[in-house]
Design an enzyme around this catalytic site. Structure first.
Site, PDB file in Angstrom:
ATOM      1  N   ASP A   2       1.537   7.162   4.166  1.00 36.88           N
ATOM      2  CA  ASP A   2       1.517   6.625   2.820  1.00 36.88           C
ATOM      3  C   ASP A   2       0.069   6.705   2.309  1.00 36.88           C
ATOM      4  OD1 ASP A   2       2.234   4.928   0.555  1.00 36.88           O
ATOM      5  OD2 ASP A   2       1.204   3.322   1.654  1.00 36.88           O
ATOM      6  N   ILE A   3      -0.139   6.517   1.027  1.00 40.32           N
ATOM      7  CA  ILE A   3      -1.506   6.587   0.485  1.00 40.32           C
ATOM      8  C   ILE A   3      -2.021   5.201   0.084  1.00 40.32           C
ATOM      9  CG2 ILE A   3      -2.972   7.519  -1.345  1.00 40.32           C
ATOM     10  CD1 ILE A   3      -1.239  10.018  -1.389  1.00 40.32           C
ATOM     11  N   ASP A   4      -1.388   4.598  -0.939  1.00 36.92           N
ATOM     12  CA  ASP A   4      -1.921   3.338  -1.476  1.00 36.92           C
ATOM     13  C   ASP A   4      -1.673   2.177  -0.507  1.00 36.92           C
ATOM     14  OD1 ASP A   4      -2.592   3.720  -4.653  1.00 36.92           O
ATOM     15  OD2 ASP A   4      -1.067   5.120  -3.936  1.00 36.92           O
ATOM     16  N   ASP A 181       2.242   0.762   4.480  1.00 36.07           N
ATOM     17  CA  ASP A 181       1.965  -0.677   4.339  1.00 36.07           C
ATOM     18  C   ASP A 181       3.053  -1.450   3.611  1.00 36.07           C
ATOM     19  OD1 ASP A 181       1.156   0.622   1.824  1.00 36.07           O
ATOM     20  OD2 ASP A 181       0.548  -1.399   1.257  1.00 36.07           O
TER      21      ASP A 181
HETATM   22 MG   LIG Z   1       1.483   1.811   0.150  1.00 33.49          MG
END
Ligand SMILES: [Mg+2]
Length: 241
Positions: A2-4, A181
């Site tokens: 994932d990124i954010d 996350d």
């Molecule tokens: Mg995220």
């Protein structure tokens, strides 16, 4: 990955995030070390990834698996009822107009209502989105994320992206690792668990099906840098599941 919230700290608004120096370079080195078997799996649009990180020669899935591209840039997109998504986006815009600080992110195949800057609007926003979705049957699903309500077509998620990627080179035959996350990452965790892979949650959100945990974005970046450089160990802790 994932990124954010995983590779980049969350910000007040999605376009205000700050990419840490060296992240694109670390991803490139990691990809080279793994013969290209590195992928980003995000809720953002693919074009948005390029705006953030520059155009990396790395595979990616955008909008929770609805759009995908390989390292060479070849794209595939799942069929989506764009008229329906536009209708929902319009309704959410109407809500945002009456609730200052809330913001609609219309990504075309998915739409997100952010309320990080309007915490008092959280309950009203959730009620509004649920009501908006009630009329469309099973066509769309709601993901209740970190200060964001994400609406996307039912049946395609980050787990779909993982399974599709794992079915083809350079991923096929490898052990998948998913790092994320938020609640939409649970589908990615479940998919890699099914494939005897390694699921890693960033932070302390519960419940999760992730089998490992890493403290925060900084720890994740340190782990990736260490893997990319083949020197030293990461800072994962076993959740004992
Ligand atoms: Mg995220």
């Amino acid at each position: 990955m994932d990124i954010d919230g995983t590779l980049i700290e969350l910000a007040e608004r999605p376009d205000e995030v700050v990419v840490s120096t060296g992240l694109p370079e670390t991803l490139n080195r990691l990809s080279q070390r793994l013969d290209g078997a590195v992928a980003l799996v995000t809720g953002r649009r693919l074009d948005d990834i390029d705006r953030l990180l520059g155009r990396l020669p790395i595979a990616a899935a955008g909008q929770h698996g609805l759009e995908r591209r390989d390292a060479a840039g070849h794209r595939t997109t799942h069929a989506v009822d764009r008229t329906l998504m536009a209708t929902i986006a319009d309704r959410l815009q109407g809500f945002a107009a009456g609730h200052p600080g809330t913001e609609v992110e219309d990504k075309g195949l998915t739409v997100a209502l952010h309320y990080r800057r309007a915490p008092d609007a959280e309950e009203a926003a959730r009620r509004f989105v649920k009501e908006a979705l009630r009329g469309v049957g099973d066509a769309l699903s709601l993901h209740d994320g970190k200060k964001v309500l994400e609406v996307k077509p039912f049946g395609v998620d980050k787990g779909t992206a993982v399974r599709e990627m794992m079915a083809a080179p350079p991923f096929a035959g490898r052990t998948p690792v998913f790092i994320g996350d938020d609640v939409t990452d649970e589908d990615g965790f479940a998919a890699v668990n099914d494939l005897d892979g390694i699921s890693i949650e960033v932070g302390y959100r519960e419940p999760t099906v992730a089998r490992y945990r890493i403290a925060d974005v900084d720890a994740t970046l340190a782990l990736l840098a260490s893997l990319a450089d083949r020197n030293g160990e990461g800072s994962m802790t076993d959740r004992g599941i």
